[in-house]
Design a protein around this motif. Sequence first.
Motif, PDB file in Angstrom:
ATOM      1  N   ALA A 175       0.825  -1.204   0.000  1.00  0.00           N
ATOM      2  CA  ALA A 175       0.000   0.000   0.000  1.00  0.00           C
ATOM      3  C   ALA A 175       0.859   1.255   0.000  1.00  0.00           C
ATOM      4  N   TYR A 176       1.910   1.263   0.794  1.00  0.00           N
ATOM      5  CA  TYR A 176       2.802   2.424   0.846  1.00  0.00           C
ATOM      6  C   TYR A 176       3.430   2.679  -0.522  1.00  0.00           C
ATOM      7  N   ARG A 177       3.931   1.626  -1.131  1.00  0.00           N
ATOM      8  CA  ARG A 177       4.586   1.792  -2.438  1.00  0.00           C
ATOM      9  C   ARG A 177       3.608   2.329  -3.470  1.00  0.00           C
ATOM     10  N   GLU A 178       2.385   1.806  -3.487  1.00  0.00           N
ATOM     11  CA  GLU A 178       1.412   2.238  -4.488  1.00  0.00           C
ATOM     12  C   GLU A 178       0.954   3.672  -4.245  1.00  0.00           C
ATOM     13  N   LEU A 179       0.708   4.033  -3.001  1.00  0.00           N
ATOM     14  CA  LEU A 179       0.274   5.405  -2.707  1.00  0.00           C
ATOM     15  C   LEU A 179       1.398   6.401  -2.960  1.00  0.00           C
ATOM     16  N   ALA A 180       2.634   6.019  -2.655  1.00  0.00           N
ATOM     17  CA  ALA A 180       3.765   6.907  -2.932  1.00  0.00           C
ATOM     18  C   ALA A 180       3.933   7.109  -4.434  1.00  0.00           C
ATOM     19  N   ALA A 181       3.801   6.034  -5.208  1.00  0.00           N
ATOM     20  CA  ALA A 181       3.977   6.124  -6.660  1.00  0.00           C
ATOM     21  C   ALA A 181       2.906   6.984  -7.316  1.00  0.00           C
ATOM     22  N   SER A 182       1.698   6.986  -6.734  1.00  0.00           N
ATOM     23  CA  SER A 182       0.598   7.751  -7.317  1.00  0.00           C
ATOM     24  C   SER A 182       0.499   9.164  -6.760  1.00  0.00           C
ATOM     25  N   GLY A 183       1.403   9.530  -5.863  1.00  0.00           N
ATOM     26  CA  GLY A 183       1.395  10.873  -5.293  1.00  0.00           C
ATOM     27  C   GLY A 183       0.307  11.108  -4.269  1.00  0.00           C
ATOM     28  N   HIS A 184      -0.189  10.055  -3.651  1.00  0.00           N
ATOM     29  CA  HIS A 184      -1.294  10.172  -2.714  1.00  0.00           C
ATOM     30  C   HIS A 184      -0.844  10.304  -1.258  1.00  0.00           C
ATOM     31  N   LEU A 185       0.443  10.300  -0.980  1.00  0.00           N
ATOM     32  CA  LEU A 185       0.918  10.500   0.401  1.00  0.00           C
ATOM     33  C   LEU A 185       1.031  11.995   0.650  1.00  0.00           C
ATOM     34  N   VAL A 186      -0.089  12.644   0.829  1.00  0.00           N
ATOM     35  CA  VAL A 186      -0.123  14.099   0.851  1.00  0.00           C
ATOM     36  C   VAL A 186       0.304  14.706   2.181  1.00  0.00           C
ATOM     37  N   ARG A 187       0.182  13.959   3.266  1.00  0.00           N
ATOM     38  CA  ARG A 187       0.538  14.492   4.583  1.00  0.00           C
ATOM     39  C   ARG A 187       1.513  13.561   5.300  1.00  0.00           C
ATOM     40  N   TYR A 188       2.295  12.819   4.543  1.00  0.00           N
ATOM     41  CA  TYR A 188       3.044  11.737   5.167  1.00  0.00           C
ATOM     42  C   TYR A 188       4.129  12.262   6.091  1.00  0.00           C
ATOM     43  N   ASP A 189       4.108  11.744   7.315  1.00  0.00           N
ATOM     44  CA  ASP A 189       5.114  12.025   8.336  1.00  0.00           C
ATOM     45  C   ASP A 189       5.101  10.813   9.256  1.00  0.00           C
ATOM     46  N   PRO A 190       6.224  10.114   9.409  1.00  0.00           N
ATOM     47  CA  PRO A 190       6.225   8.923  10.273  1.00  0.00           C
ATOM     48  C   PRO A 190       5.673   9.181  11.657  1.00  0.00           C
ATOM     49  N   ASP A 191       5.877  10.392  12.194  1.00  0.00           N
ATOM     50  CA  ASP A 191       5.362  10.707  13.525  1.00  0.00           C
ATOM     51  C   ASP A 191       3.835  10.683  13.576  1.00  0.00           C
ATOM     52  N   ARG A 192       3.194  10.762  12.408  1.00  0.00           N
ATOM     53  CA  ARG A 192       1.731  10.824  12.367  1.00  0.00           C
ATOM     54  C   ARG A 192       1.114   9.525  11.875  1.00  0.00           C
ATOM     55  N   THR A 193       1.859   8.427  12.014  1.00  0.00           N
ATOM     56  CA  THR A 193       1.319   7.141  11.560  1.00  0.00           C
ATOM     57  C   THR A 193       0.814   6.276  12.709  1.00  0.00           C
ATOM     58  N   GLY A 194       0.687   6.844  13.906  1.00  0.00           N
ATOM     59  CA  GLY A 194       0.078   6.110  15.006  1.00  0.00           C
ATOM     60  C   GLY A 194      -1.342   5.712  14.666  1.00  0.00           C
ATOM     61  N   ILE A 195      -1.829   4.645  15.284  1.00  0.00           N
ATOM     62  CA  ILE A 195      -3.090   4.066  14.825  1.00  0.00           C
ATOM     63  C   ILE A 195      -4.303   4.958  15.087  1.00  0.00           C
ATOM     64  N   TYR A 196      -4.207   5.911  16.010  1.00  0.00           N
ATOM     65  CA  TYR A 196      -5.338   6.782  16.278  1.00  0.00           C
ATOM     66  C   TYR A 196      -5.092   8.214  15.791  1.00  0.00           C
ATOM     67  N   THR A 197      -4.173   8.382  14.874  1.00  0.00           N
ATOM     68  CA  THR A 197      -3.874   9.717  14.361  1.00  0.00           C
ATOM     69  C   THR A 197      -4.623   9.967  13.049  1.00  0.00           C
ATOM     70  N   ALA A 198      -4.570  11.211  12.596  1.00  0.00           N
ATOM     71  CA  ALA A 198      -5.264  11.622  11.376  1.00  0.00           C
ATOM     72  C   ALA A 198      -4.581  11.025  10.141  1.00  0.00           C
ATOM     73  N   PRO A 199      -5.265  11.021   9.002  1.00  0.00           N
ATOM     74  CA  PRO A 199      -4.709  10.413   7.786  1.00  0.00           C
ATOM     75  C   PRO A 199      -3.445  11.110   7.294  1.00  0.00           C
ATOM     76  N   VAL A 200      -2.597  10.341   6.624  1.00  0.00           N
ATOM     77  CA  VAL A 200      -1.391  10.879   6.004  1.00  0.00           C
ATOM     78  C   VAL A 200      -1.460  10.712   4.483  1.00  0.00           C
ATOM     79  N   HIS A 201      -2.645  10.396   3.981  1.00  0.00           N
ATOM     80  CA  HIS A 201      -2.790  10.125   2.546  1.00  0.00           C
ATOM     81  C   HIS A 201      -4.196  10.532   2.100  1.00  0.00           C
ATOM     82  N   ARG A 202      -4.391  10.499   0.817  1.00  0.00           N
ATOM     83  CA  ARG A 202      -5.716  10.660   0.241  1.00  0.00           C
ATOM     84  C   ARG A 202      -5.917   9.523  -0.754  1.00  0.00           C
TER      85      ARG A 202
END
Length: 471
Positions: A386-413
């Motif tokens: 999923a990460y590879r596909e979203l990165a390739a399509s430019g959909h990781l719009v807010r990506y930050d490893p610090d924000r990938t906790g399970i109860y945090t806001a989205p890092v993609h669209r």
Amino acid sequence: MRALLVNPSQLRAYGVRLSTPYPPLGLLYIAAVLRRAGVEPTFIDADLAGRQGVAGAFATLNPDLVALTATTPVFSDAEALAWQAARIAPKALRIIGGPHATADPEGVLRSGAFHAAAIGEGEETVAELVGRLRLRPSETDLEGIRGLWFRRRGDGTIVRNPRRPLISDLDNLPRPARDLLPSLASYSPPDARRSPVATIMASRGCPGRCTFCCSPAAFGGLVRYRSVGDVVAEIGEAIDRHGAREIHFADDSLTEDRQWTLELCEALHRSRFPVDYMFMNGLRVDRVDRELLESLRSIGMQNVGFGIESGSPRILANLRKGIDLDQAFDTIQLAKALGFATWCYFLFGSPGETDDTALATIDFAKRANPDFAKFFVFKPFPGTRAYRELAASGHLVRYDPDRTGIYTAPVHRVDEMEPERMMYWLRRANREFYLRPGKVIDHLRRIRSLTQLRLNLRSLRFVAGMMLRAA
């Protein structure tokens, strides 16, 4: 040789403030392997000791080896601790392992905070590393140690040693060094009914190919089991030596081997340990049946969780989940009828998500009506498809490893859903599932003890917070 094992703060793993939930089983296995190699390790947990406590350990011990572990959301905390070690104990070799190092070893090493990264299972890699350091204590060339990437001294070139084969016989591993913990009671698993809790891994790996899961990168889609006797002996040790009153299984896919699971249940039934059992993770709905669930219930298993992910067959196909929703519904009803506390896990914002598929997920959750539904926003982790596909399509719009906790806001669209809309569906799901009058009454009826009352109040506060969270 002095070795210090550090568990970084787990706060970012969740994105909300929770009591320190579980001890780091992986580091405790590494500690046991170090002991077998003749090195007496020291362990410290940053959430229990605090940043200053960790700094004091660096200064007092002046270690030769500092080892940390990290999932993606806590990597920045591990990195900060490694830099702290570099200042206070500059001669120490700093190594990191765990899911994030396995998924992105190059990124981990380019941060500069670590000399080496252990990829995959770290026990045999660390044992070989310690042997190398003992033979040549001034030598920093770690070339040839399988499962280890490292930065060469001088020019900083990253050396990529080959992957290490998976451990073929898990019974050969020593038991986790739980005696290094302050106590089991220092940890507070959110769903525990009795304390202290000991975590057990009876197997490693999962055969699934879910696009969002890190397990295939670490274990290659294989499931390996310890012997039933070894698992039972460890449970007895956790009870007798560490006072465990509840055992939580941390396996990714415990019931994959049906016969093995039945044999484990039979052995635990004979042992009559005075503990309850719980699952930390979900089971696959296509890997359980009535006989297996009845056997689990007979030994005192209190809960079963199922990773459903979506109420849309199309989304399940996108995720390569490989389950059937009718079978999922029937399995949940069977588990409820057998008296398990039932948990189901659902995602919003998966690739291909639309308002219609999100609504289908809420409808399925309400219709299946498990005791607890845990709704999350889809998170793409490094090392996953999923990460590879979203990165390739430019959909990781807010990506930050610090924000990938399970109860945090989205890092993609995704194509038909923006991050704010994902959070809308998350709040709506919690509201529609938990605020039904029948669900409230059902939970009140289930309270039989002060512990259950405490757990219900804690869950109520948590769900209320999730309904109020902003995107």
